[in-house]
Design an enzyme around this catalytic site. Structure first.
Site, PDB file in Angstrom:
ATOM      1  N   GLU A  37       0.834  -1.218   0.000  1.00 45.96           N
ATOM      2  CA  GLU A  37       0.000   0.000   0.000  1.00 45.96           C
ATOM      3  C   GLU A  37       0.866   1.265   0.000  1.00 45.96           C
ATOM      4  OE1 GLU A  37      -2.895   0.693  -0.716  1.00 45.96           O
ATOM      5  OE2 GLU A  37      -4.165   1.430   0.907  1.00 45.96           O
ATOM      6  N   THR A  48      -4.184   9.371  -5.217  1.00 44.48           N
ATOM      7  CA  THR A  48      -4.144   9.505  -3.756  1.00 44.48           C
ATOM      8  C   THR A  48      -3.054  10.484  -3.337  1.00 44.48           C
ATOM      9  OG1 THR A  48      -5.021   7.300  -3.397  1.00 44.48           O
ATOM     10  CG2 THR A  48      -3.776   8.237  -1.597  1.00 44.48           C
TER      11      THR A  48
HETATM   12  N1  HSE Z   1      -6.798   7.490   4.151  1.00 46.16           N
HETATM   13  C1  HSE Z   1      -6.267   7.575   2.824  1.00 46.16           C
HETATM   14  C2  HSE Z   1      -6.520   8.970   2.281  1.00 46.16           C
HETATM   15  C3  HSE Z   1      -6.954   6.560   1.961  1.00 46.16           C
HETATM   16  O1  HSE Z   1      -7.628   9.465   2.449  1.00 46.16           O
HETATM   17  O2  HSE Z   1      -5.619   9.573   1.693  1.00 46.16           O
HETATM   18  C4  HSE Z   1      -6.384   6.451   0.593  1.00 46.16           C
HETATM   19  O3  HSE Z   1      -5.355   5.509   0.550  1.00 46.16           O
END
Ligand code: HSE
Length: 305
Positions: A128, A180
């Site tokens: 991840e 992201t």
């Molecule tokens: N918690 C993370 C974000 C999830 O909102 O950036 C995406 O990987």
């Protein structure tokens, strides 16, 4: 046993006020994965889809996660993994988490379940981190544990499973790309104390609402004044989708992970389907292609088939 098949589910992370720590598992969509031992001490990846994801194990989240597991186990063999992705990469519903988690859960079964769930999340987090550029487990934890999970800490990993009442999620995935890393780069680096207090009050209440099955408190707690106001500008019609969903009976919801998907939680499947219709009504005139999903919150994560 030489071969294991798993379904690795989509997950919703953040859950409005639980940025980087709260998440839940859906029943579907799921990635389908088959893993078998290979004699050589390498990971071989075979993709059965058109997403063009890397097959080089050092560039593929499943490969990186498996390499972390192989190193920890000190194995003298490797794995071959076949992946059919039904969770579109970049959708905001944990596509990379599903690949990483499915791979390590399946490999662990071939090793007679020698690693704990927390250890598997740790291996998957290596994958991840490759995908998102940051170390968080809010999709990984529910993908492996199922249900709702809270990641209290990533170093060391400390994962809490939260009881929850019957809930159904509606997700709309507009087919636009939000990376992201970019969705993270626009976030404030500092949060005023007043906003921080508001957020941890909401997150604490949300967890209590889930554990006590208090739908009213759940609805009141799904508020985010830190991340959502910044990120929603990346998602066309976000406010309209939210307003229409609440009017259709959803308790609340927001951006799924870093977007572009938007999720809403409802008490029943029939309300969740009304919410889906409301979302479609908002999105149809935009001309933006989209998918929708209606799914219960699944108490299991990666499932064996
Ligand atoms: N918690 C993370 C974000 C999830 O909102 O950036 C995406 O990987």
């Amino acid at each position: 046993m030489n071969e294991v098949k798993v379904l690795a589910p989509a997950t919703v992370s953040n859950v409005v006020c639980g940025f980087d720590c709260l998440g839940f598992a859906l029943a579907e969509p799921c990635d389908e994965m088959t893993i078998r031992r290979s004699k050589e001490q390498v990971v071989r990846i075979i993709n059965h889809d058109d997403y063009g994801l890397p097959t080089d194990p050092t560039k593929n989240v499943a490969g990186v996660a498996l390499n972390a597991l192989i190193a920890a186990a000190g194995l003298d063999h490797g794995f071959e993994v076949e992946i059919t992705k039904n969770i579109k990469p970049g959708s905001g519903i944990g596509s990379s988490a599903a690949s990483a988690c499915g791979a390590v859960v399946a490999a662990n079964r071939l090793l007679d379940d020698r690693f704990s769930k927390t250890e598997l999340v740790e291996f998957a987090m290596a994958g991840e981190t490759l995908a998102s550029g940051s170390r968080h487990a809010d999709n990984l934890a529910p993908c492996i544990y199922g249900g709702f999970t809270l990641v209290r800490s990533t170093e060391p990993l400390d994962i809490v499973s939260i009881d929850f009442p019957p809930l159904c999620a509606t997700v709309i995935h507009p087919q636009i790309e939000i990376k992201t890393s970019e969705a993270r780069s626009i976030l404030p680096k500092e949060v005023p104390l007043k906003e921080a207090i508001r957020n941890w009050s909401n997150l604490g209440s949300l967890v209590a609402a889930l554990a006590q099955g208090d739908y009213g408190l759940l609805a009141r707690s799904m508020e985010d004044t830190i991340v959502e106001p910044v990120r929603k500008s990346l998602i066309p019609k976000f406010d309209e989708v939210k307003a229409a969903s609440l009017a259709a009976g959803a308790f609340g919801g927001g951006i799924s992970g870093s977007g572009p998907s938007v999720f809403m939680l409802s008490e029943s499947e029939s309300i969740a389907e009304s919410v889906e219709a409301a979302m479609r009504y908002v999105y149809n005139p935009t001309g933006i292609p989209y998918n929708t999903y209606v799914s219960i919150i699944h108490s299991e994560g990666v499932r064996f088939v």
